[in-house]
Motif scaffolding. Structure first.
Motif, PDB file in Angstrom:
ATOM      1  N   ASN A  43     -17.572   5.766 -10.656  1.00  0.00           N
ATOM      2  CA  ASN A  43     -17.138   6.864  -9.784  1.00  0.00           C
ATOM      3  C   ASN A  43     -17.957   8.140  -9.936  1.00  0.00           C
ATOM      4  O   ASN A  43     -18.148   8.866  -8.972  1.00  0.00           O
ATOM      5  CB  ASN A  43     -15.658   7.168 -10.009  1.00  0.00           C
ATOM      6  CG  ASN A  43     -14.761   6.338  -9.123  1.00  0.00           C
ATOM      7  OD1 ASN A  43     -15.221   5.511  -8.351  1.00  0.00           O
ATOM      8  ND2 ASN A  43     -13.470   6.558  -9.232  1.00  0.00           N
ATOM      9  N   PHE A  47     -19.709  10.016  -6.840  1.00  0.00           N
ATOM     10  CA  PHE A  47     -19.518  11.445  -6.592  1.00  0.00           C
ATOM     11  C   PHE A  47     -20.867  12.161  -6.567  1.00  0.00           C
ATOM     12  O   PHE A  47     -21.111  13.029  -5.731  1.00  0.00           O
ATOM     13  CB  PHE A  47     -18.568  12.036  -7.638  1.00  0.00           C
ATOM     14  CG  PHE A  47     -18.138  13.448  -7.360  1.00  0.00           C
ATOM     15  CD1 PHE A  47     -17.759  13.852  -6.086  1.00  0.00           C
ATOM     16  CD2 PHE A  47     -18.098  14.382  -8.378  1.00  0.00           C
ATOM     17  CE1 PHE A  47     -17.356  15.154  -5.829  1.00  0.00           C
ATOM     18  CE2 PHE A  47     -17.696  15.682  -8.141  1.00  0.00           C
ATOM     19  CZ  PHE A  47     -17.325  16.072  -6.862  1.00  0.00           C
ATOM     20  N   ASP A  98     -16.342  11.887 -12.206  1.00  0.00           N
ATOM     21  CA  ASP A  98     -15.227  12.127 -11.287  1.00  0.00           C
ATOM     22  C   ASP A  98     -14.096  12.893 -11.961  1.00  0.00           C
ATOM     23  O   ASP A  98     -13.570  13.856 -11.410  1.00  0.00           O
ATOM     24  CB  ASP A  98     -14.730  10.817 -10.652  1.00  0.00           C
ATOM     25  CG  ASP A  98     -14.221   9.808 -11.664  1.00  0.00           C
ATOM     26  OD1 ASP A  98     -14.607   9.874 -12.855  1.00  0.00           O
ATOM     27  OD2 ASP A  98     -13.432   8.915 -11.273  1.00  0.00           O
TER      28      ASP A  98
END
Length: 167
Positions: A43, A47, A98
């Motif tokens: 993640n 991002f 994240d």
């Protein structure tokens, strides 16, 4: 996408926070010709990709994406990156994840990049929690939450349906 829990950030809010973080990164690197955007795998890297897209809309600087592979369960293991160290020596770098929870992943990620001289080193997260085990902070953050230690933040990045949940 079946996640149960309270929505803390919807798709539109995540887009807005991503754009704001991109502007903050640019402001701290306004005279740079190249900015390295390093996302912690999974993640954090997704991002970072979103931040790179926003940065490319607002600057002519070269935005170089780097994936940081780190074992989140055992971050002391060898950390690798998609860029060779020579590619980020004496350049500004932003390490992105994240969620900043205990700080373990982020601090070991920071440690990895301290092996080479950097021009400027910042950190960015979408969600900042207040349960740190290490003295690490996010220079740029989308949202800060005070949560209980039993609660969990789950960020789901799916095309057009990005969400962050408190579980």
């Amino acid at each position: 996408m079946t996640v149960t829990g309270n929505i803390i950030l919807n798709h539109q809010q995540i887009q807005h926070k991503t754009r704001r973080i991109a502007y903050q990164i640019l402001e701290s690197n306004v005279n740079e010709e190249e900015i390295i955007v390093a996302g912690i795998s999974k993640n954090g890297f997704v991002f970072a990709q979103k931040i790179k897209v926003e940065l490319e809309k607002i600057t002519t600087a070269k935005i170089t994406l780097c994936e940081v592979m780190i074992n989140k369960q055992d971050p002391i293991q060898t950390i690798t990156t998609s860029l060779a160290k020579e590619n980020y020596i004496n350049k500004p770098l932003v390490l992105i994840d994240d969620v900043l929870n205990s700080g373990t992943t982020l601090i070991y990620g920071v440690k990895h990049f301290l092996d080479v001289p950097l021009k400027n080193f910042k950190t960015a997260v979408l969600v900042n929690r207040n349960h740190k085990k290490y003295p690490i902070k996010a220079d740029f953050k989308g949202i800060s939450l005070s949560t209980s230690i039993q609660e969990h933040i789950d960020v789901v990045f799916e095309a057009g349906e990005d969400m962050a949940y408190l579980i």
